[in-house]
Design a protein around this motif. Structure first.
Motif, PDB file in Angstrom:
ATOM      1  N   TYR A 134      44.232  14.674  63.464  1.00  0.00           N
ATOM      2  CA  TYR A 134      45.101  15.650  64.123  1.00  0.00           C
ATOM      3  C   TYR A 134      45.856  15.094  65.330  1.00  0.00           C
ATOM      4  CZ  TYR A 134      40.800  16.052  66.897  1.00  0.00           C
ATOM      5  OH  TYR A 134      39.683  15.785  67.635  1.00  0.00           O
TER       6      TYR A 134
ATOM      7  N   ASP B  43      40.653  23.357  58.465  1.00  0.00           N
ATOM      8  CA  ASP B  43      42.082  23.234  58.163  1.00  0.00           C
ATOM      9  C   ASP B  43      42.331  22.231  57.042  1.00  0.00           C
ATOM     10  OD1 ASP B  43      43.115  25.124  59.879  1.00  0.00           O
ATOM     11  OD2 ASP B  43      43.415  23.726  61.537  1.00  0.00           O
TER      12      ASP B  43
ATOM     13  N   GLY C  67      49.306  25.592  61.042  1.00  0.00           N
ATOM     14  CA  GLY C  67      48.423  24.429  60.944  1.00  0.00           C
ATOM     15  C   GLY C  67      48.157  23.948  59.540  1.00  0.00           C
TER      16      GLY C  67
ATOM     17  N   THR D  93      48.298  20.262  56.821  1.00  0.00           N
ATOM     18  CA  THR D  93      48.315  19.358  57.959  1.00  0.00           C
ATOM     19  C   THR D  93      49.238  18.177  57.678  1.00  0.00           C
ATOM     20  OG1 THR D  93      46.444  18.065  57.132  1.00  0.00           O
ATOM     21  CG2 THR D  93      45.941  19.974  58.528  1.00  0.00           C
TER      22      THR D  93
ATOM     23  N   ASP E 218      45.350  24.119  67.799  1.00  0.00           N
ATOM     24  CA  ASP E 218      46.342  23.917  68.855  1.00  0.00           C
ATOM     25  C   ASP E 218      45.880  24.546  70.172  1.00  0.00           C
ATOM     26  OD1 ASP E 218      48.830  22.864  69.692  1.00  0.00           O
ATOM     27  OD2 ASP E 218      49.685  24.872  69.640  1.00  0.00           O
TER      28      ASP E 218
END
Length: 665
Positions: free
Chosen positions: A55, A144, A311, A314, A405
């Protein structure tokens, strides 16, 4: 006559459940065997650091794309270069840390040894916050990855989105369970995903390189529905992007370096020689991280993989989908990358479960946190620390909805504050040292300290309104709380350790009286009376406080009718039913003048079954607490297990019923 056999009490239900869930208890001597080899340590302790590759690049693009548009993919590379420079400096400094301080604790121990225990609490709070947020970020990002796989393979399937928070919380609870089983079990369970993820990213980079050489790297659709909206690029080397935005992107990208301190915090988990093994593992981890961060950012530069507002999918998932293609081989590659990513992110959250309890135990040992955090549990793990970490992390997930986030906004301040304290501490250490090469080490550590402090300032300013304010507020409150705990412990120790000479202030009592508080005439009372005689006092008296007159009258009749009742039963009126007040009054009157010592024996009927505890109120401890202020009064609570007495009676009756004499002729 043979000695009577002593039967040990049966294990309680809670212990039996714990043993079934966690396995048999480990003896303390096994602690030295619960160590990690270098490959195992890389998998366990480096998972958090390496997994941030999933990420870190995306968080940089999330700031740049809305401002610079397509030019964000060009700006990404110099920002990544800045992150790698910080990685180099911090790695060199932490190689120093694990060489000099081979006991776990990392920046906390470094700060304590070089700046004193109070200043070290800044590092303690930074690391504790970092660990808590790491668990939340890693598990949320892992979920995610799974959701992204469902979107890309399932052609936009979004039915799993509402399960994100339950899945994330379930993973945190699973990690807690694995770590409560002990260090070795956690290592075996959590080391493999790190290597699976390394292979996955390596495969992605190799295939991407081959396709680049053949001119075949496709681009993502940067205008797809749900993607972060593109800004209008300007001109100049920043493409119209302000320095403030670049610094925000750099601050977000700092999340790529989280977990770098994990090895220094868990250095005591390595096999001997611990310093050398930790240093080698740290170097290997940093090299792998640097290659992976650079590789993922380079792929994003060429593929234009763009962050999505929710999100998912990704950036890493888009890269895998673009690089491997749409065929069945590509689908297999995508599934492997995403499953490996989810696993490494989930197990990256395991690193705090190793570091947080160790750190909390050190801080507690210094008397800045509650002492129960020093206690090892059933399987030699610091169970209290593991449970505390779980509770707070789950609470943070619910507070933020598991949004990565939002969580990143809380992240890097704690991480880089820890870096700053460690590198500044090593600067001070080498400044006072006369070892060869100390000047070079001073400059390296000083540079790392300055850069880390700058990142903290940048992050606090650029991310203040996005949640960093919470950490800015928590830091001083946390440091104050730790110092307040220490003040309390120190005050208690000073009071308790002020021991006079044993011959001084010896009491001059002329009489010693023992009162047995009687609620009913039963085995618990008989046990207390027998013990009273063993004390050989000047007087033994049984005392019953009258709250229910008919009951007191029946007790007196039974007492007088019991053979061998050589202790008088005294009835004391208690018309207002304030039992503790009446007991205090009797004790005060008995010891008035200071020449009489009084021992109060309180029979306490205990119940090992939940039903027994539910049906009976325990007043023994409350009574003892009420009397603790009287100077010449000692209180002894004598426990008597009623549940065992019931079981003995049941067995006795069963044996009598089964004897030959009891059978009909």
């Amino acid at each position: 006559m043979a000695d009577a056999e002593v039967s040990l009490p049966a294990d309680r239900l809670r212990y039996r459940v714990k043993r079934r869930l966690l396995g048999p208890p480990l003896v303390t001597e096994r602690l030295s065997q619960e160590k990690l080899s270098n490959p195992m340590a890389l998998g366990v302790l480096a998972s958090d650091c390496i997994s941030s590759t999933a990420y870190g690049t995306e968080e940089m693009l999330r700031i740049l794309v809305p401002v610079a548009g397509i030019a964000a993919f060009t700006l990404l590379m110099p920002v990544t270069g800045g992150i790698l420079l910080v990685l180099l400096l911090v790695t060199l400094s932490y190689r120093d840390v694990v060489s000099v301080y081979t006991r776990a604790g990392g920046s906390y121990v470094v700060a304590r040894e070089n700046f004193g225990p109070r200043v070290a609490q800044i590092a303690a709070v930074a690391l504790l916050v970092d660990y808590i947020v790491t668990v939340a970020v890693q598990t949320a990002a892992g979920t995610d990855a799974l959701i992204s796989l469902a979107h890309l393979v399932g052609n936009g399937f979004r039915g799993i989105d509402h399960l994100k928070l339950p899945i994330t919380v379930a993973v945190v609870l699973l990690l807690m369970y694995g770590n409560l089983r002990g260090i070795r079990e956690a290592g075996r369970t959590f080391a493999t995903p790190a290597y699976l993820f390394i292979v996955a990213v390596a495969l992605l980079l190799v295939v991407g390189l081959v396709r680049a050489l053949n001119g075949g790297i496709p681009h993502a659709d940067v205008t797809a529905h749900g993607a972060v909206p593109l800004g209008e690029p300007g001109h100049g080397w920043l493409y119209g992007t302000s320095l403030f935005i670049v610094l925000r992107s750099f601050a977000n990208g700092g999340s790529s370096l989280t977990g770098l301190e994990a090895i220094s915090n868990g250095v005591s988990a390595f096999r001997a020689p611990q310093g050398r093994n930790a240093r080698r593992t740290l170097t290997t981890m940093s090299l792998i991280l640097g290659v992976m961060v650079l590789g993922v950012s380079t792929l994003a530069h060429f593929t234009h993989a763009i962050p999505y507002e929710d999100g998912n999918p990704t950036v890493l998932a888009q890269e895998a989908h673009l690089i491997f293609g749409d065929g069945w081989v590509g689908t297999v590659g995508l599934v492997y990358v995403q499953l490996a990513t989810a696993l490494i992110l989930f197990t990256g959250a395991n690193t705090p479960f190793t570091g947080f309890p160790f750190l909390a135990s050190f801080v507690a040992e210094d008397r800045f946190l509650p002492r129960p955090l020093m206690r090892r549990g059933h399987r030699l793990a610091f169970s209290n620390g593991i449970i505390c970490l779980t509770v707070v992390s789950v609470g943070l997930l619910f507070l933020t909805g598991g949004n990565v986030d939002k969580l990143v906004a809380l992240y890097a301040i704690g991480v880089f504050t820890g870096f700053t304290m460690a590198t500044a501490g090593m600067t001070a250490h080498h400044w006072r040292s006369d070892a060869p090469g100390r000047r070079a080490k001073v400059w390296v550590n000083l540079a790392a300290a300055v850069v880390s402090a700058l990142v903290v300032v940048i992050f606090a300013i650029t991310k203040f309104t996005e949640g960093a304010w919470l950490v800015v507020v928590v830091f001083p409150i946390g440091v104050w709380a730790l110092i307040r705990i220490n003040h309390q412990y120190r005050a208690e120790a000073e009071a308790l350790e002020n021991v006079p000479a044993f011959t001084a202030d010896r009491p001059h009592w002329r009489r010693h009286r023992v009162f047995v508080l009687v609620d009913s005439l039963d085995l618990a009372t008989v046990k207390a009376l027998r013990y009273a005689h063993e004390l050989r006092p000047d007087e033994v008296r049984a005392v019953h406080f009258v709250i229910d007159e008919p009951r007191a009258r029946r007790l007196t009749e039974r007492w007088d009718a019991t053979p061998g009742a050589d202790v008088p039963l005294e009835l004391v009126d208690c018309p207002d039913r304030r039992l503790r007040h009446a007991v205090i009054g009797l004790a005060a009157r008995t010891t008035a003048g200071g020449e009489t010592a009084l021992t109060l024996l309180i029979p306490r009927r205990t119940y090992s079954t939940p039903l027994g505890r539910l049906l009976h109120r325990d007043t023994g401890e409350l009574m003892a607490k009420a009397l603790e202020q009287l100077p010449n009064v000692a209180v002894t609570v004598l426990p008597f297990d009623v549940s065992q007495a019931v079981e003995r009676l049941r067995r006795s009756r069963a044996g009598t019923a089964g004897s030959p004499d009891s059978r009909p002729s």
